[in-house]
Design an enzyme around this catalytic site. Sequence first.
Site, short mmCIF file in Angstrom:
data_model
loop_
_atom_site.label_atom_id
_atom_site.label_comp_id
_atom_site.label_asym_id
_atom_site.label_seq_id
_atom_site.Cartn_x
_atom_site.Cartn_y
_atom_site.Cartn_z
N ARG A 87 0.85 -1.19 0.00
CA ARG A 87 0.00 0.00 0.00
C ARG A 87 0.89 1.25 0.00
O ARG A 87 1.70 1.43 0.91
CB ARG A 87 -0.90 -0.02 1.25
CG ARG A 87 -1.73 1.23 1.43
CD ARG A 87 -2.61 1.12 2.67
NE ARG A 87 -3.46 2.28 2.81
CZ ARG A 87 -3.29 3.25 3.71
NH1 ARG A 87 -2.30 3.17 4.58
NH2 ARG A 87 -4.10 4.27 3.76
N HIS A 131 -3.05 10.95 0.46
CA HIS A 131 -2.51 10.75 1.80
C HIS A 131 -1.90 12.08 2.22
O HIS A 131 -0.70 12.20 2.43
CB HIS A 131 -1.50 9.61 1.82
CG HIS A 131 -1.19 9.05 3.18
ND1 HIS A 131 -1.31 7.71 3.50
CD2 HIS A 131 -0.76 9.64 4.31
CE1 HIS A 131 -0.94 7.51 4.76
NE2 HIS A 131 -0.60 8.69 5.28
N TYR A 307 -4.14 2.32 15.86
CA TYR A 307 -2.92 2.37 16.66
C TYR A 307 -3.18 2.20 18.15
O TYR A 307 -2.49 1.45 18.82
CB TYR A 307 -2.15 3.67 16.40
CG TYR A 307 -1.58 3.69 15.00
CD1 TYR A 307 -0.33 3.17 14.74
CD2 TYR A 307 -2.33 4.18 13.93
CE1 TYR A 307 0.18 3.14 13.44
CE2 TYR A 307 -1.83 4.15 12.63
CZ TYR A 307 -0.58 3.63 12.40
OH TYR A 307 -0.09 3.59 11.13
N GLU A 379 -3.51 0.06 8.17
CA GLU A 379 -2.33 0.48 8.93
C GLU A 379 -2.43 -0.05 10.35
O GLU A 379 -3.49 0.00 10.96
CB GLU A 379 -2.20 2.01 9.04
CG GLU A 379 -1.74 2.70 7.80
CD GLU A 379 -1.58 4.20 7.98
OE1 GLU A 379 -1.32 4.66 9.12
OE2 GLU A 379 -1.74 4.91 6.98
O1 IFM Z 1 2.52 7.99 9.77
C1 IFM Z 1 1.16 8.01 9.93
C2 IFM Z 1 0.44 7.75 8.62
O2 IFM Z 1 0.81 8.66 7.65
C3 IFM Z 1 -1.05 7.87 8.81
N1 IFM Z 1 -1.49 7.04 9.90
C4 IFM Z 1 -0.79 7.13 11.15
C5 IFM Z 1 0.71 6.95 10.92
C6 IFM Z 1 1.46 7.04 12.26
O3 IFM Z 1 1.24 8.27 12.84
#
Ligand code: IFM
Length: 474
Positions: A87, A131, A307, A379
Site C-alpha cells: 500500500r 494521503h 494504533y 495500517e
Molecule cells: O505515519 C502516519 C500515517 O501517515 C497515517 N497514519 C498514522 C501513521 C502514524 O502516525
Amino acid sequence: MTALDARPRTGTMLRFPEAFRWGTATAAYQIEGAAGEDGRSPSIWDTFSRTPGKVRNGDTGDTAADHYHRVDEDVALMRSLGVTDYRFSLAWPRVQPTGRGPAARKGLDFYRRLTDRLREAGIRPVATLYHWDLPQELEDAGGWPERETAYRFADYAALAADALGDRVATWTTLNEPWCSAFLGYGSGVHAPGRTGEADALRAAHHLNLAHGLGVRALRAALPAGAEVSLTLNLHAVRPHTDTPQDRDAVRRIDAVGNRIFLDPVFRGSLPDDLVRDTADVTDWSFVKDGDCAAAAEPIDSLGLNYYSPAAVAARTTADDDAAPSGSPSPWAGAERHVRFVPLTGPRTAMDWPVDAAGLYELLLRLRDELPHVPLLITENGAAYEDYADPSGEVKDPERVAYLRAHLEAVHRAIGAGADVRGYFLWSLLDNFEWAYGYSKRFGIVHVDFPTQRRTPKSSARWYADVIARGALTD
Ligand code: IFM
C-alpha cells in the site's frame, strides 16, 4: 534474552485464511523525497514543514527515505519479506502539479515504474490517491473547506485511473480524512495548519463529497473487478466510568470522530446528533442536496487504520478551572463537553497506549454495523526508539510484541465473524512522521537517513516468518 524470548511457549498456532493479504504500507510524502524533481509542485506539507516551529527539528520531506530513487531496492526488500500486497500513495502534486489540468508524464512514469517492479515481484499494488499532500495551489484557493476542492479531487482520480488503472489492484480514495480535516483545519498540528472548528467541519464534509465523486470517477475509468476502497482511522473510544455522562462523552467523540464519515459513506446521511452538537459552530448550510448520497457511492472494502484507543469523561467546570487547555482542539464542538482521560499501561515512543483490545472492539463493531463490507487493516504498527547496535543489527522486540498482540486481535475478530481480508503493517521503512519529522521510527526496516542505508529490523524477519507460515506461532 529479550522479554519476548521469555514468553512461555505453548505451541499455539493461529492460522489466517488462505487468501489473507499480507502487506506493508507507506505514503508518498513520508518516503519519496525528490520533492522538486520531474515537475512535482509544492504540497501543503512542503509549505508547512518549511514554516518555522511546525515540524520537529525543522525536518522536511525533501529527501525523506529517497524512495523515488530507490524503488528497485525497496521492492526487492518487500519481495524478501514475502508480502503479497504493498500500500503506497500517489503524490497528487507529482501527478497533477497544480491540482488542475493535465497529468505530468514524468510523475506518472514514476508510479508506472513502481507498479511494474511490484508486479514483477508478484506484489499487488494498492494505491491511495490522497494521503494528505494537497497541491499548495488548491490550498491557496481555499483548500478542503471549499467545495471546489472535491471536484478537483474527482478530476485527479479520473486522471490517475486512466493512466494506472491497468496495473493497480486496489484503489483507495482517501487516507484518514479525519486527520486531513481536524488536524489540518481544526487543531492545526498538521498542514495546512489552520485552526477553526467550522472550517474543520466544512473540510470533513468536502472530503466525504470528494470520496464519493472520486469513487464515481474511478469506476468510470477502471476495468470491471477493480477494488475501490476508503481508509478511515476510526477511534476506539471508551467511557472513563460507566455513567450516563461519560457514555454521552463517548457518543460525542464517536459522532465527530467516526460517524461523521461512516454515516455519509455507508448510510448517505449526516448523524443528527452531530448536527445538533455542533449547532453553535456551524449551520451546515454548505451541505447541498445530494451531497451525502454522492458520498455513499458503493465501495468494495473499508480500510481501518488502528494504533491505540482512548478513554473520555464528561467535562465539568472543575476540569476547566483545573486545566484550561488553551490550544485549539481537533474535536469540533465536542471538547467543551469532553475530557480525554490518560490510559495507563505500556506506551510506544509516540506516547500512545499499547492496547490491542481496541482493534478487536472496532472490528466487531464493523462486523455488526457493516456486515456486508469486507475489511482491510490498512495500517497498524508502532514507533519505538530503534538503533543499530555495534554489530549493525536493529533489535526491536517491543515492536514484535505490539504486532503480535494486534495480529492476535485480528485473528480473534476473524474467528468472531469479522470479514477481515488483509493486514498492512505501518510501516515498511522509517520515514517522515509528519509534525514529528524523523524523530519517530515506525519502520520494520531501519533507515539511516544520512546514508539511506536500509537494515531490516528483527521485526521484519519476524513478519516475514508470519507471512511464510500464514500463521502466528509461539
Ligand atoms: O505515519 C502516519 C500515517 O501517515 C497515517 N497514519 C498514522 C501513521 C502514524 O502516525
